[in-house]
Write a protein that holds these residues in place. Structure first.
Motif, PDB file in Angstrom:
ATOM      1  N   PRO A  96     -21.144 -49.976 127.552  1.00 22.82           N
ATOM      2  CA  PRO A  96     -20.666 -49.262 128.740  1.00 22.82           C
ATOM      3  C   PRO A  96     -21.512 -48.032 129.020  1.00 22.82           C
ATOM      4  CG  PRO A  96     -18.898 -49.575 127.138  1.00 22.82           C
ATOM      5  CD  PRO A  96     -20.171 -49.956 126.474  1.00 22.82           C
ATOM      6  N   PRO A  97     -21.751 -47.729 130.292  1.00 23.06           N
ATOM      7  CA  PRO A  97     -22.472 -46.491 130.601  1.00 23.06           C
ATOM      8  C   PRO A  97     -21.645 -45.292 130.137  1.00 23.06           C
ATOM      9  CG  PRO A  97     -21.643 -47.548 132.612  1.00 23.06           C
ATOM     10  CD  PRO A  97     -21.345 -48.462 131.480  1.00 23.06           C
ATOM     11  N   GLY A  98     -22.301 -44.354 129.501  1.00 24.75           N
ATOM     12  CA  GLY A  98     -21.615 -43.147 129.044  1.00 24.75           C
ATOM     13  C   GLY A  98     -20.722 -43.360 127.837  1.00 24.75           C
ATOM     14  N   PHE A  99     -20.957 -44.425 127.070  1.00 20.71           N
ATOM     15  CA  PHE A  99     -20.082 -44.747 125.934  1.00 20.71           C
ATOM     16  C   PHE A  99     -19.988 -43.616 124.918  1.00 20.71           C
ATOM     17  CE2 PHE A  99     -24.229 -46.310 124.468  1.00 20.71           C
ATOM     18  CZ  PHE A  99     -24.295 -45.786 123.190  1.00 20.71           C
ATOM     19  N   GLU A 100     -21.043 -42.789 124.837  1.00 23.43           N
ATOM     20  CA  GLU A 100     -21.056 -41.719 123.827  1.00 23.43           C
ATOM     21  C   GLU A 100     -20.000 -40.645 124.090  1.00 23.43           C
ATOM     22  OE1 GLU A 100     -23.508 -41.084 127.218  1.00 23.43           O
ATOM     23  OE2 GLU A 100     -23.839 -42.578 125.691  1.00 23.43           O
ATOM     24  N   GLN A 101     -19.343 -40.682 125.240  1.00 21.52           N
ATOM     25  CA  GLN A 101     -18.265 -39.731 125.534  1.00 21.52           C
ATOM     26  C   GLN A 101     -16.984 -40.067 124.766  1.00 21.52           C
ATOM     27  OE1 GLN A 101     -17.849 -38.838 129.871  1.00 21.52           O
ATOM     28  NE2 GLN A 101     -19.434 -40.423 130.015  1.00 21.52           N
ATOM     29  N   PHE A 102     -16.899 -41.288 124.267  1.00 21.69           N
ATOM     30  CA  PHE A 102     -15.704 -41.734 123.557  1.00 21.69           C
ATOM     31  C   PHE A 102     -15.892 -41.568 122.059  1.00 21.69           C
ATOM     32  CE2 PHE A 102     -15.395 -43.757 127.621  1.00 21.69           C
ATOM     33  CZ  PHE A 102     -14.035 -43.799 127.885  1.00 21.69           C
ATOM     34  N   SER A 103     -14.844 -41.190 121.368  1.00 25.50           N
ATOM     35  CA  SER A 103     -14.927 -41.071 119.914  1.00 25.50           C
ATOM     36  C   SER A 103     -14.794 -42.432 119.248  1.00 25.50           C
ATOM     37  CB  SER A 103     -13.855 -40.121 119.384  1.00 25.50           C
ATOM     38  OG  SER A 103     -12.566 -40.635 119.655  1.00 25.50           O
ATOM     39  N   TRP A 123     -24.762 -54.176 119.349  1.00 24.94           N
ATOM     40  CA  TRP A 123     -24.796 -53.567 118.008  1.00 24.94           C
ATOM     41  C   TRP A 123     -26.090 -52.778 117.843  1.00 24.94           C
ATOM     42  CZ3 TRP A 123     -21.405 -54.097 113.670  1.00 24.94           C
ATOM     43  CH2 TRP A 123     -21.909 -53.571 112.478  1.00 24.94           C
ATOM     44  N   ARG A 124     -27.221 -53.399 118.197  1.00 24.30           N
ATOM     45  CA  ARG A 124     -28.526 -52.729 118.054  1.00 24.30           C
ATOM     46  C   ARG A 124     -28.607 -51.473 118.923  1.00 24.30           C
ATOM     47  NH1 ARG A 124     -30.252 -58.159 117.345  1.00 24.30           N
ATOM     48  NH2 ARG A 124     -30.608 -58.476 119.565  1.00 24.30           N
ATOM     49  N   LEU A 125     -28.069 -51.540 120.138  1.00 26.30           N
ATOM     50  CA  LEU A 125     -28.093 -50.366 121.023  1.00 26.30           C
ATOM     51  C   LEU A 125     -27.211 -49.246 120.471  1.00 26.30           C
ATOM     52  CD1 LEU A 125     -28.085 -52.134 124.486  1.00 26.30           C
ATOM     53  CD2 LEU A 125     -29.915 -50.737 123.519  1.00 26.30           C
ATOM     54  N   TYR A 126     -26.027 -49.600 120.003  1.00 26.64           N
ATOM     55  CA  TYR A 126     -25.161 -48.583 119.391  1.00 26.64           C
ATOM     56  C   TYR A 126     -25.829 -47.993 118.149  1.00 26.64           C
ATOM     57  CZ  TYR A 126     -21.080 -50.181 122.159  1.00 26.64           C
ATOM     58  OH  TYR A 126     -20.189 -50.498 123.166  1.00 26.64           O
ATOM     59  N   GLN A 127     -26.465 -48.848 117.368  1.00 22.13           N
ATOM     60  CA  GLN A 127     -27.148 -48.384 116.153  1.00 22.13           C
ATOM     61  C   GLN A 127     -28.271 -47.410 116.504  1.00 22.13           C
ATOM     62  OE1 GLN A 127     -29.185 -51.482 113.868  1.00 22.13           O
ATOM     63  NE2 GLN A 127     -28.080 -50.722 112.059  1.00 22.13           N
ATOM     64  N   ALA A 128     -29.035 -47.731 117.538  1.00 21.90           N
ATOM     65  CA  ALA A 128     -30.121 -46.852 117.981  1.00 21.90           C
ATOM     66  C   ALA A 128     -29.578 -45.513 118.477  1.00 21.90           C
ATOM     67  CB  ALA A 128     -30.940 -47.525 119.077  1.00 21.90           C
ATOM     68  N   ALA A 129     -28.345 -45.519 118.983  1.00 24.26           N
ATOM     69  CA  ALA A 129     -27.705 -44.285 119.451  1.00 24.26           C
ATOM     70  C   ALA A 129     -27.007 -43.552 118.304  1.00 24.26           C
ATOM     71  CB  ALA A 129     -26.703 -44.603 120.561  1.00 24.26           C
ATOM     72  N   GLN A 130     -27.188 -44.039 117.087  1.00 24.56           N
ATOM     73  CA  GLN A 130     -26.643 -43.445 115.863  1.00 24.56           C
ATOM     74  C   GLN A 130     -25.108 -43.422 115.827  1.00 24.56           C
ATOM     75  OE1 GLN A 130     -28.772 -39.708 115.523  1.00 24.56           O
ATOM     76  NE2 GLN A 130     -30.473 -40.755 114.538  1.00 24.56           N
ATOM     77  N   CYS A 131     -24.518 -44.462 116.374  1.00 25.39           N
ATOM     78  CA  CYS A 131     -23.068 -44.606 116.279  1.00 25.39           C
ATOM     79  C   CYS A 131     -22.708 -45.083 114.875  1.00 25.39           C
ATOM     80  CB  CYS A 131     -22.564 -45.640 117.294  1.00 25.39           C
ATOM     81  SG  CYS A 131     -22.779 -45.131 119.011  1.00 25.39           S
ATOM     82  N   GLU A 132     -21.478 -44.801 114.474  1.00 23.34           N
ATOM     83  CA  GLU A 132     -20.958 -45.295 113.199  1.00 23.34           C
ATOM     84  C   GLU A 132     -20.401 -46.698 113.454  1.00 23.34           C
ATOM     85  OE1 GLU A 132     -17.239 -44.364 110.233  1.00 23.34           O
ATOM     86  OE2 GLU A 132     -17.929 -42.768 111.554  1.00 23.34           O
ATOM     87  N   LEU A 133     -21.027 -47.713 112.858  1.00 21.28           N
ATOM     88  CA  LEU A 133     -20.678 -49.103 113.143  1.00 21.28           C
ATOM     89  C   LEU A 133     -19.851 -49.733 112.028  1.00 21.28           C
ATOM     90  CD1 LEU A 133     -24.155 -50.220 114.506  1.00 21.28           C
ATOM     91  CD2 LEU A 133     -22.106 -49.735 115.835  1.00 21.28           C
ATOM     92  N   HIS A 134     -18.847 -50.518 112.456  1.00 23.85           N
ATOM     93  CA  HIS A 134     -18.004 -51.245 111.508  1.00 23.85           C
ATOM     94  C   HIS A 134     -17.814 -52.662 112.016  1.00 23.85           C
ATOM     95  CE1 HIS A 134     -16.766 -47.677 109.187  1.00 23.85           C
ATOM     96  NE2 HIS A 134     -16.993 -47.061 110.331  1.00 23.85           N
ATOM     97  N   SER A 135     -17.800 -53.604 111.091  1.00 17.60           N
ATOM     98  CA  SER A 135     -17.648 -55.011 111.434  1.00 17.60           C
ATOM     99  C   SER A 135     -16.386 -55.550 110.775  1.00 17.60           C
ATOM    100  CB  SER A 135     -18.874 -55.781 110.926  1.00 17.60           C
ATOM    101  OG  SER A 135     -18.700 -57.156 111.116  1.00 17.60           O
ATOM    102  N   HIS A 136     -15.606 -56.341 111.541  1.00 22.79           N
ATOM    103  CA  HIS A 136     -14.374 -56.947 111.026  1.00 22.79           C
ATOM    104  C   HIS A 136     -14.403 -58.437 111.362  1.00 22.79           C
ATOM    105  CE1 HIS A 136     -12.907 -52.798 110.741  1.00 22.79           C
ATOM    106  NE2 HIS A 136     -13.401 -52.641 111.942  1.00 22.79           N
TER     107      HIS A 136
END
Length: 141
Positions: A96-103, A123-136
């Motif tokens: 989503p555009p502006g996803f980094e505004q959400f915790s 996943w790769r885009l979130y990872q590049a943005a240094q998000c904390e990733l979890h898989s279930h």
């Protein structure tokens, strides 16, 4: 930092999204659901009203006059948190555009190969943005 939870292996993505939204609504958590395809978003809206006979999830589109008083909001436009504790459920094939505004962001991924492939890209885009990733794994393996 934004935490992103990917739930892989949903038999049917929109149905599982309804269950996830219900769980978080019942926990008192405000949510926004993002999906850029308005036709599919309207389908999800109808599904939320009737996916289970006893489930009631008050929700409206984000531009509705009662949106400020409604805990679950649907949007096809760039999502923005209504409150600091608003979580985002992404049902789109793209981040989503502006996803980094959400915790917190929830991603539901079906068993379909095309869905898994677009999830890998997100996943790769979130990872590049240094998000904390979890898989279930929803299949229980």
């Amino acid at each position: 930092m934004t935490r992103v939870d990917f739930a892989f292996g949903a038999p049917e993505r929109l149905r599982k999204a309804c269950e996830v939204v219900r769980k978080h609504y019942e926990a008192g958590r405000p949510l926004q659901i993002y999906l850029s395809d308005t036709r599919l978003l309207h389908r999800f809206d109808r599904l939320l009203w009737g996916f289970e006979p006893n489930a009631f999830i008050p929700h409206v589109f984000i531009d509705d006059p009662v949106a400020q008083d409604t805990p679950v909001l649907l949007t096809h436009q760039a999502p923005k948190p209504q409150t600091p504790d608003t979580w985002l459920v992404n049902l789109d094939d793209h981040c989503p555009p502006g996803f980094e505004q959400f915790s917190r962001i929830l991603e539901i991924v079906s068993e379909r190969e095309t869905d898994r492939q677009t999830a890998r890209e997100r996943w790769r885009l979130y990872q590049a943005a240094q998000c904390e990733l979890h898989s279930h794994d929803l299949r229980g393996r």
